[in-house]
Write an enzyme that holds these catalytic residues in place. Structure first.
Site, PDB file in Angstrom:
ATOM      1  N   LYS A  68       0.835  -1.200   0.000  1.00 63.09           N
ATOM      2  CA  LYS A  68       0.000   0.000   0.000  1.00 63.09           C
ATOM      3  C   LYS A  68       0.880   1.264   0.000  1.00 63.09           C
ATOM      4  CE  LYS A  68      -3.833  -2.257   2.472  1.00 63.09           C
ATOM      5  NZ  LYS A  68      -4.748  -2.121   3.622  1.00 63.09           N
ATOM      6  N   TYR A 118     -12.342  -2.336  -3.200  1.00 59.15           N
ATOM      7  CA  TYR A 118     -12.844  -2.384  -1.828  1.00 59.15           C
ATOM      8  C   TYR A 118     -14.377  -2.391  -1.758  1.00 59.15           C
ATOM      9  CZ  TYR A 118      -8.178  -1.790   0.242  1.00 59.15           C
ATOM     10  OH  TYR A 118      -6.880  -1.980   0.655  1.00 59.15           O
ATOM     11  N   ARG A 141      -1.484 -14.574   3.693  1.00 59.20           N
ATOM     12  CA  ARG A 141      -2.260 -13.905   4.753  1.00 59.20           C
ATOM     13  C   ARG A 141      -1.577 -14.109   6.115  1.00 59.20           C
ATOM     14  NH1 ARG A 141      -6.572 -10.418   3.893  1.00 59.20           N
ATOM     15  NH2 ARG A 141      -7.438 -11.182   5.846  1.00 59.20           N
ATOM     16  N   THR A 181      -5.184  -7.961  10.464  1.00 56.81           N
ATOM     17  CA  THR A 181      -5.530  -6.681   9.817  1.00 56.81           C
ATOM     18  C   THR A 181      -5.040  -5.493  10.644  1.00 56.81           C
ATOM     19  OG1 THR A 181      -7.481  -7.692   8.836  1.00 56.81           O
ATOM     20  CG2 THR A 181      -7.461  -5.289   8.955  1.00 56.81           C
ATOM     21  N   ASN A 240      -1.659  -0.219   7.288  1.00 51.58           N
ATOM     22  CA  ASN A 240      -1.177  -1.560   7.638  1.00 51.58           C
ATOM     23  C   ASN A 240      -0.372  -2.210   6.523  1.00 51.58           C
ATOM     24  OD1 ASN A 240      -3.282  -2.117   5.956  1.00 51.58           O
ATOM     25  ND2 ASN A 240      -4.392  -3.472   7.357  1.00 51.58           N
ATOM     26  N   HIS A 257      -1.847  -5.377   1.325  1.00 45.29           N
ATOM     27  CA  HIS A 257      -3.130  -6.042   1.069  1.00 45.29           C
ATOM     28  C   HIS A 257      -2.840  -7.428   0.502  1.00 45.29           C
ATOM     29  CE1 HIS A 257      -7.113  -6.975  -0.449  1.00 45.29           C
ATOM     30  NE2 HIS A 257      -6.475  -7.447  -1.507  1.00 45.29           N
ATOM     31  N   GLU A 301      -9.508  -9.839  -7.841  1.00 45.11           N
ATOM     32  CA  GLU A 301      -8.546  -8.744  -7.647  1.00 45.11           C
ATOM     33  C   GLU A 301      -7.438  -8.776  -8.705  1.00 45.11           C
ATOM     34  OE1 GLU A 301      -7.495  -9.332  -3.533  1.00 45.11           O
ATOM     35  OE2 GLU A 301      -9.438  -8.597  -2.841  1.00 45.11           O
TER      36      GLU A 301
HETATM   37  P1  IDP Z   1      -7.599  -7.170   5.312  1.00 43.35           P
HETATM   38  O1  IDP Z   1      -6.837  -6.082   4.569  1.00 43.35           O
HETATM   39  O2  IDP Z   1      -6.766  -7.775   6.410  1.00 43.35           O
HETATM   40  O3  IDP Z   1      -8.203  -8.196   4.386  1.00 43.35           O
HETATM   41  P2  IDP Z   1     -10.274  -6.026   5.610  1.00 43.35           P
HETATM   42  O4  IDP Z   1     -11.190  -6.284   6.761  1.00 43.35           O
HETATM   43  O5  IDP Z   1     -10.631  -6.583   4.268  1.00 43.35           O
HETATM   44  O6  IDP Z   1      -8.804  -6.455   6.076  1.00 43.35           O
HETATM   45  O7  IDP Z   1     -10.169  -4.433   5.482  1.00 43.35           O
HETATM   46  C1  IDP Z   1      -9.564  -3.817   4.368  1.00 43.35           C
HETATM   47  C2  IDP Z   1      -8.683  -2.680   4.817  1.00 43.35           C
HETATM   48  O8  IDP Z   1      -9.486  -1.658   5.379  1.00 43.35           O
HETATM   49  C3  IDP Z   1      -7.690  -3.047   5.926  1.00 43.35           C
HETATM   50  O9  IDP Z   1      -6.506  -3.605   5.438  1.00 43.35           O
HETATM   51  C4  IDP Z   1      -7.459  -1.721   6.604  1.00 43.35           C
HETATM   52  O10 IDP Z   1      -6.414  -0.990   5.975  1.00 43.35           O
HETATM   53  C5  IDP Z   1      -8.768  -0.991   6.389  1.00 43.35           C
HETATM   54  N1  IDP Z   1      -9.557  -1.013   7.619  1.00 43.35           N
HETATM   55  C6  IDP Z   1     -10.173  -2.078   8.174  1.00 43.35           C
HETATM   56  N2  IDP Z   1     -10.802  -1.746   9.304  1.00 43.35           N
HETATM   57  C7  IDP Z   1     -10.605  -0.412   9.473  1.00 43.35           C
HETATM   58  C8  IDP Z   1     -11.016   0.534  10.461  1.00 43.35           C
HETATM   59  O11 IDP Z   1     -11.716   0.219  11.434  1.00 43.35           O
HETATM   60  N3  IDP Z   1     -10.578   1.816  10.257  1.00 43.35           N
HETATM   61  C9  IDP Z   1      -9.808   2.201   9.195  1.00 43.35           C
HETATM   62  N4  IDP Z   1      -9.401   1.325   8.256  1.00 43.35           N
HETATM   63  C10 IDP Z   1      -9.796   0.041   8.391  1.00 43.35           C
END
Ligand code: IDP
Length: 148
Positions: free
Chosen positions: A9, A49, A85, A91, A112, A115, A126
């Site tokens: 990212k 997304y 993963r 996450t 984080n 992805h 994707e």
């Molecule tokens: P993942 O990336 O581990 O698959 P997902 O639940 O699909 O997690 O969420 C996608 C992305 O959305 C996450 O990687 C994170 O950057 C962002 N995200 C998830 N939850 C939150 C939140 O509560 N606040 C802000 N960003 C979030």
């Protein structure tokens, strides 16, 4: 062989973590079949997304992923979706184990670092969003006989 979509990212690219992240998947024994540094359009971000459209952080997420280039990749290997993963970690980096990418380099859920597709269906979807078929390569990696 299974394929997954992984993406460093904007925070990971800006922090100079592309090489470190690529190295982890290479050393694990997975095979890189496509990669590019690219800017993500708002349309592509919203498509990628889409499952989070109703979430309160959706706008923030789209703004973030379009704010600066990402490093998009397709990796191939046995169980690469689930294993990648695990290598990424939880996450939210505060819950990610040390030794994982998010555990080692991330602090907040919004930044984080990486992805990764979470299922074969998401991987297929994707990969098709970010890569044209001709951008993916097929090649015989000699070291595979020492991995499998
Ligand atoms: P993942 O990336 O581990 O698959 P997902 O639940 O699909 O997690 O969420 C996608 C992305 O959305 C996450 O990687 C994170 O950057 C962002 N995200 C998830 N939850 C939150 C939140 O509560 N606040 C802000 N960003 C979030």
């Amino acid at each position: 062989m299974e394929k997954t979509y992984l993406m460093v990212k904007p925070d990971g690219v800006q922090r100079g973590l592309v090489g470190e992240i690529v190295a982890r998947f290479e050393k694990k024994g997975f095979q890189l079949v496509g990669a590019k540094l690219m800017s993500v359009s708002k349309e592509t971000a919203e498509q990628h997304y889409a499952e989070h459209k109703e979430r309160p952080f959706f706008g923030e997420l789209v703004d973030f992923i379009t704010s600066s280039p990402v490093f998009a990749m397709v990796w191939e290997g046995e169980n690469v979706i689930a294993t990648a993963r695990q290598m990424m970690g939880a996450t939210n980096p505060k819950d990610a184990a040390p030794g994982t990418i998010r555990g080692d380099f991330g602090v907040t859920v919004g930044k984080n670092i990486i992805h990764g597709s979470d299922s074969p269906e998401s991987a297929e979807r994707e990969i098709a969003i970010f890569f044209k078929e001709e951008e993916l390569t097929t090649y015989n990696k000699q070291i595979n006989e020492w991995v499998y």
